[in-house]
Design an enzyme around this catalytic site. Structure first.
Site, mmCIF file in Angstrom:
data_model
loop_
_atom_site.group_PDB
_atom_site.id
_atom_site.type_symbol
_atom_site.label_atom_id
_atom_site.label_comp_id
_atom_site.label_asym_id
_atom_site.label_seq_id
_atom_site.Cartn_x
_atom_site.Cartn_y
_atom_site.Cartn_z
ATOM 1 N N LYS A 8 0.826 -1.217 0.000
ATOM 2 C CA LYS A 8 0.000 0.000 0.000
ATOM 3 C C LYS A 8 0.854 1.259 0.000
ATOM 4 O O LYS A 8 0.625 2.176 -0.797
ATOM 5 C CB LYS A 8 -0.905 -0.013 1.249
ATOM 6 N N ASN A 9 1.861 1.296 0.891
ATOM 7 C CA ASN A 9 2.594 2.551 1.074
ATOM 8 C C ASN A 9 3.656 2.808 -0.005
ATOM 9 O O ASN A 9 4.323 3.842 0.015
ATOM 10 C CB ASN A 9 3.199 2.613 2.482
ATOM 11 N N CYS A 47 -4.773 7.850 9.531
ATOM 12 C CA CYS A 47 -4.951 7.358 10.901
ATOM 13 C C CYS A 47 -4.579 8.438 11.916
ATOM 14 O O CYS A 47 -3.670 9.226 11.689
ATOM 15 C CB CYS A 47 -4.084 6.124 11.131
ATOM 16 N N ARG A 78 0.663 14.876 13.479
ATOM 17 C CA ARG A 78 1.432 14.371 12.325
ATOM 18 C C ARG A 78 1.775 15.573 11.437
ATOM 19 O O ARG A 78 1.154 15.791 10.398
ATOM 20 C CB ARG A 78 0.624 13.315 11.555
ATOM 21 N N ASP A 104 4.159 0.172 12.028
ATOM 22 C CA ASP A 104 2.909 -0.391 11.500
ATOM 23 C C ASP A 104 2.685 -1.844 11.921
ATOM 24 O O ASP A 104 1.675 -2.448 11.554
ATOM 25 C CB ASP A 104 2.872 -0.276 9.963
ATOM 26 N N ARG A 141 -9.261 -0.184 4.358
ATOM 27 C CA ARG A 141 -8.385 0.805 3.719
ATOM 28 C C ARG A 141 -7.050 0.170 3.330
ATOM 29 O O ARG A 141 -6.383 0.645 2.416
ATOM 30 C CB ARG A 141 -8.124 1.982 4.674
HETATM 31 N N1 EPU Z 1 7.038 13.935 10.995
HETATM 32 C C1 EPU Z 1 7.340 15.250 11.307
HETATM 33 N N2 EPU Z 1 7.356 16.167 10.291
HETATM 34 C C2 EPU Z 1 7.073 15.822 9.007
HETATM 35 C C3 EPU Z 1 6.780 14.484 8.698
HETATM 36 C C4 EPU Z 1 6.767 13.557 9.722
HETATM 37 O O1 EPU Z 1 7.582 15.579 12.460
HETATM 38 O O2 EPU Z 1 7.110 16.723 8.147
HETATM 39 C C5 EPU Z 1 7.021 12.933 12.076
HETATM 40 C C6 EPU Z 1 5.618 12.327 12.226
HETATM 41 O O3 EPU Z 1 4.806 13.118 13.032
HETATM 42 C C7 EPU Z 1 5.928 10.983 12.815
HETATM 43 C C8 EPU Z 1 7.284 10.621 12.207
HETATM 44 O O4 EPU Z 1 7.834 11.846 11.717
HETATM 45 O O5 EPU Z 1 6.049 11.086 14.190
HETATM 46 C C9 EPU Z 1 7.236 9.637 11.070
HETATM 47 O O6 EPU Z 1 6.312 10.086 10.081
HETATM 48 P P1 EPU Z 1 6.465 9.691 8.563
HETATM 49 O O7 EPU Z 1 6.436 10.932 7.760
HETATM 50 O O8 EPU Z 1 7.587 8.763 8.383
HETATM 51 O O9 EPU Z 1 5.112 8.910 8.306
HETATM 52 P P2 EPU Z 1 4.010 9.177 7.209
HETATM 53 O O10 EPU Z 1 4.642 9.437 5.893
HETATM 54 O O11 EPU Z 1 3.016 10.139 7.736
HETATM 55 C C10 EPU Z 1 3.950 6.679 6.482
HETATM 56 C C11 EPU Z 1 2.915 5.632 6.313
HETATM 57 C C12 EPU Z 1 2.422 5.155 7.661
HETATM 58 C C13 EPU Z 1 3.601 4.665 8.491
HETATM 59 C C14 EPU Z 1 4.701 5.738 8.555
HETATM 60 C C15 EPU Z 1 5.972 5.269 9.249
HETATM 61 C C16 EPU Z 1 1.878 6.199 4.225
HETATM 62 C C17 EPU Z 1 0.704 6.697 3.484
HETATM 63 N N3 EPU Z 1 1.808 6.166 5.544
HETATM 64 O O12 EPU Z 1 3.317 7.763 7.148
HETATM 65 O O13 EPU Z 1 1.562 4.062 7.385
HETATM 66 O O14 EPU Z 1 3.170 4.384 9.796
HETATM 67 O O15 EPU Z 1 5.054 6.157 7.228
HETATM 68 O O16 EPU Z 1 6.478 4.146 8.626
HETATM 69 O O17 EPU Z 1 2.877 5.822 3.623
HETATM 70 C C18 EPU Z 1 -0.157 2.515 7.788
HETATM 71 O O18 EPU Z 1 0.078 2.015 6.671
HETATM 72 O O19 EPU Z 1 -0.924 1.966 8.625
HETATM 73 C C19 EPU Z 1 0.471 3.781 8.148
HETATM 74 C C20 EPU Z 1 0.036 4.530 9.149
#
Ligand code: EPU
Length: 421
Positions: A22-23, A117, A122, A306, A398
């Site tokens: 998915k990601n 989620c 975030r 995850d 999802r």
């Molecule tokens: N963060 C910041 N600033 C930013 C971006 C992120 O502080 O500009 C922080 C976030 O708040 C968090 C940490 O960095 O505490 C990690 O966030 P990251 O950006 O890596 O996560 P994401 O891109 O929002 C994706 C996946 C998530 C998965 C995370 C970590 C997608 C669509 N989502 O989220 O997937 O948990 O990476 O691996 O790719 C899931 O599939 O169930 C899911 C939640």
């Protein structure tokens, strides 16, 4: 309303094939916008988040044609910039990839504030910092995020304050067509980042180092459409591996890349399971009772956030006192209250769940509080004698394709039931 009914207590036995990740699939779908050509994307999982992403791209003017299960032809030549519909984009996290893709192709971008989620705060500050370093002006208001770079983007050196998956991919998308070289330092290293880079490179981009902390992108103007197959979903695989462990089952999970599953495999072995891998499959034999463990989530190659809720279920029925520490997301403990309804003994102290294993959980009515928490409820219910009801199953849909069908084929008694309200 739809609910899941799980009559648990049966060991899972058999084979489950996992689908595309998915990601990785979500950013690659949005990346087709920046290609501005016909692409064929294969091995897409048939899940609600992918439907939503396809609907967003279609609403922006792309022409879509389903070729066969999991394979779509996507023609983004006529996409209109800044046209992602708010009501669709606001439903998911990954819609923020519209920004990097549109900036690279059109020099302007817009999307509604992303949903997804609820794990506490975030922020998207690292995405914005990256776009600004490339020369874009970014403003965020109640409606969403607006980016402008009419004079085009220019490569730069960007240090990520947190190794964010989303920000690393978004900056990689934006920089793919920028003038000169971009260097992302402290980049996230998840396999899906490598997959997005491989897709872009197959379309003519020049991205090196994806999968390491330093990614170098030499901007290229002439990208072209390609046919590309998404890598297997390590979190879907890990979820079924955990389900095998929880039920004392014997499950072979196929279409996996065992290397991506190393930390999950290591923890299952530490907890007493037999795990063997063979080419593109992994077999888990669960030996109950499970042994206690200490787990801390970390960015890849650490233990994936995850997989946190699913493994907390294992710790809840393991012998002795275990710990689950969340170090990636601000708050990922909403599932704890639900597991307590099933008799789990869990206390949360700041970022750590202290879990006292119980010999067995009991059936109850619980909620899927988010995607992976929902998967955790299914695992808990499968491991429990009696009938458990799980509400808010849309979260699970999802991210998991035909979870009920795959589990039923391995001996589970799990059904989706429509309830009139
Ligand atoms: N963060 C910041 N600033 C930013 C971006 C992120 O502080 O500009 C922080 C976030 O708040 C968090 C940490 O960095 O505490 C990690 O966030 P990251 O950006 O890596 O996560 P994401 O891109 O929002 C994706 C996946 C998530 C998965 C995370 C970590 C997608 C669509 N989502 O989220 O997937 O948990 O990476 O691996 O790719 C899931 O599939 O169930 C899911 C939640």
């Amino acid at each position: 309303m739809e609910r899941l009914y799980v009559n648990g207590g049966k060991p899972l036995k058999g084979t489950i094939e996992v689908g595309g990740m998915k990601n990785a699939a979500l950013p690659i779908l949005f990346a087709t916008i920046l290609i501005g050509d016909k692409c064929i994307i294969e091995n897409l999982p048939e899940i609600k988040d992918i439907d939503n992403a396809l609907n967003i791209i279609k609403a922006m003017g792309a022409k879509l044609r389903k070729l066969r299960k999991g394979a779509w032809e996507i023609d983004t030549r006529d996409v209109i910039p800044c046209s992602a519909p708010d009501e669709l984009a606001g439903k998911m996290r990954a819609s923020y990839y519209v920004l990097g893709a549109e900036l690279a192709r059109f020099g302007k971008a817009y999307t509604a504030c992303p949903g997804g989620c609820d794990f506490g705060k975030r922020p998207v500050d690292q995405h914005i910092k990256g776009f600004e370093a490339l020369g874009a002006t970014v403003t965020q208001d109640v409606s969403g995020i607006h980016c402008n770079a009419e004079g085009g983007l220019t490569g730069n050196q960007i240090y990520m304050d947190v190794a964010s998956v989303g920000a690393t991919i978004n900056v990689m998308l934006a920089a793919a067509t920028a003038e000169g070289q971009t260097v992302i330092d402290n980049a996230a290293r998840e396999p899906h980042i490598v997959d997005v880079a491989n897709f872009l490179n197959s379309c003519g981009a020049d991205i090196r180092g994806a999968g390491t902390e330093v990614i170098k992108i030499n901007g290229k103007k002439d990208l072209h459409g390609e046919t590309y197959a998404i890598i297997p979903d390590m979190i879907e695989a890990g979820t079924y591996m955990a389900a095998a462990a929880a039920t004392g089952g014997d499950l072979t999970v196929t279409n996996v890349i065992p290397k991506h599953l190393e930390t999950i495999t290591a923890k299952l072995q530490e907890m007493g399971c037999d795990v063997t891998s063979d080419g593109d499959s992994v077999r888990v034999v669960g030996n109950l009772p499970l042994k206690k463990a200490r787990i801390k989530t970390l960015p890849y190659p650490g233990f994936p956030t995850d997989m946190h809720p699913q493994f907390s279920v294992l710790l809840a029925i393991a012998e002795g006192e275990s710990r689950m520490t969340e170090s990636v997301m601000e708050n990922r403990f909403k599932y704890v209250e639900e597991l307590r309804r099933m008799g789990a003994e869990i206390e949360v102290d700041e970022k750590t769940a202290i879990i006292k294993g119980v010999p067995e959980l009991h059936a109850a009515t619980v909620r899927a509080t988010d995607l992976r928490a929902g998967a955790a409820m299914v695992i808990a219910a499968l491991a429990t004698n009696g009938g458990t009801w799980i509400d808010d199953v849309y979260h699970i849909e999802r991210g998991y394709e035909d979870m009920c069908g795959k589990l039923v084929a391995c001996g589970a008694d799990i059904r989706k039931i429509k309830v009139e309200i």
